[in-house]
Design a protein around this motif. Structure first.
Motif, PDB file in Angstrom:
ATOM      1  N   ALA A 116       0.840  -1.206   0.000  1.00 14.81           N
ATOM      2  CA  ALA A 116       0.000   0.000   0.000  1.00 14.81           C
ATOM      3  C   ALA A 116       0.868   1.246   0.000  1.00 14.81           C
ATOM      4  O   ALA A 116       0.571   2.221  -0.713  1.00 14.81           O
ATOM      5  CB  ALA A 116      -0.947  -0.019   1.198  1.00 14.81           C
ATOM      6  N   ALA A 117       1.932   1.250   0.790  1.00 16.20           N
ATOM      7  CA  ALA A 117       2.840   2.401   0.827  1.00 16.20           C
ATOM      8  C   ALA A 117       3.464   2.637  -0.552  1.00 16.20           C
ATOM      9  O   ALA A 117       3.523   3.781  -1.031  1.00 16.20           O
ATOM     10  CB  ALA A 117       3.926   2.192   1.881  1.00 16.20           C
ATOM     11  N   ALA A 118       3.913   1.566  -1.179  1.00 19.11           N
ATOM     12  CA  ALA A 118       4.514   1.693  -2.517  1.00 19.11           C
ATOM     13  C   ALA A 118       3.518   2.261  -3.516  1.00 19.11           C
ATOM     14  O   ALA A 118       3.861   3.116  -4.336  1.00 19.11           O
ATOM     15  CB  ALA A 118       5.045   0.337  -2.983  1.00 19.11           C
ATOM     16  N   LEU A 119       2.269   1.793  -3.441  1.00 13.73           N
ATOM     17  CA  LEU A 119       1.238   2.319  -4.345  1.00 13.73           C
ATOM     18  C   LEU A 119       0.979   3.801  -4.080  1.00 13.73           C
ATOM     19  O   LEU A 119       0.833   4.591  -5.024  1.00 13.73           O
ATOM     20  CB  LEU A 119      -0.061   1.515  -4.173  1.00 13.73           C
ATOM     21  N   LEU A 120       0.956   4.190  -2.814  1.00 11.73           N
ATOM     22  CA  LEU A 120       0.735   5.604  -2.488  1.00 11.73           C
ATOM     23  C   LEU A 120       1.914   6.464  -2.968  1.00 11.73           C
ATOM     24  O   LEU A 120       1.696   7.582  -3.447  1.00 11.73           O
ATOM     25  CB  LEU A 120       0.531   5.767  -0.977  1.00 11.73           C
ATOM     26  N   PHE A 121       3.133   5.960  -2.850  1.00 12.05           N
ATOM     27  CA  PHE A 121       4.289   6.708  -3.338  1.00 12.05           C
ATOM     28  C   PHE A 121       4.253   6.859  -4.860  1.00 12.05           C
ATOM     29  O   PHE A 121       4.792   7.817  -5.405  1.00 12.05           O
ATOM     30  CB  PHE A 121       5.609   6.049  -2.913  1.00 12.05           C
ATOM     31  N   ALA A 122       3.635   5.892  -5.528  1.00  9.83           N
ATOM     32  CA  ALA A 122       3.579   5.929  -6.996  1.00  9.83           C
ATOM     33  C   ALA A 122       2.571   6.946  -7.526  1.00  9.83           C
ATOM     34  O   ALA A 122       2.585   7.268  -8.720  1.00  9.83           O
ATOM     35  CB  ALA A 122       3.242   4.552  -7.538  1.00  9.83           C
ATOM     36  N   LEU A 123       1.697   7.437  -6.664  1.00 11.58           N
ATOM     37  CA  LEU A 123       0.682   8.409  -7.117  1.00 11.58           C
ATOM     38  C   LEU A 123       1.277   9.789  -7.354  1.00 11.58           C
ATOM     39  O   LEU A 123       2.190  10.209  -6.742  1.00 11.58           O
ATOM     40  CB  LEU A 123      -0.454   8.496  -6.098  1.00 11.58           C
TER      41      LEU A 123
END
Length: 123
Positions: A116-123
């Motif tokens: 989830a953290a990685a996905l949020l950083f990708a935004l």
């Protein structure tokens, strides 16, 4: 699509830990068993209350941060708090709990938090 996945997973994780927090406060024995350790000893009630309150607080904080902070802030929150299920896994293993619980619940939760953290950083 990426935004929906990032927010959806983060909300699911926060709601899950809020549920777990309430469960530790209200249904102690079942929550302790599902955590992977037995419920025993004269001070066990206090520890279960502490765990319940901790989980409830982290879940609420995650939802609040998602509503008011940047995605990077929420991502860092998830990375830092992923140490909690990692620690929980080690505690379960140290005290003779089932490895399937330690790995399948606690480490899997930490992994989901890091994703989830990685996905949020990708935004």
């Amino acid at each position: 699509m990426l935004t929906a996945c990032a927010y959806g997973l983060t909300i699911l994780l926060a709601a899950g830990i809020i549920f777990i927090g309430f469960r530790f406060l209200l249904i102690r024995h079942a929550a302790a068993v599902s955590f992977g350790l037995p419920f025993e000893g004269s001070t066990a009630e206090a520890y279960l209350d502490t765990k319940g309150l901790r989980d409830l607080t982290y879940g609420i904080l995650g939802i609040v941060l998602l509503a008011v902070a940047s995605t990077q802030t929420v991502g860092w929150f998830l990375i830092v708090t992923a140490t909690v299920p990692i620690g929980d896994s080690l505690i379960v293993l140290r005290y003779g709990g089932k490895p399937a619980v330690a790995l399948g619940i606690h480490l899997a939760t930490a992994l989901a938090m890091l994703i989830a953290a990685a996905l949020l950083f990708a935004l």
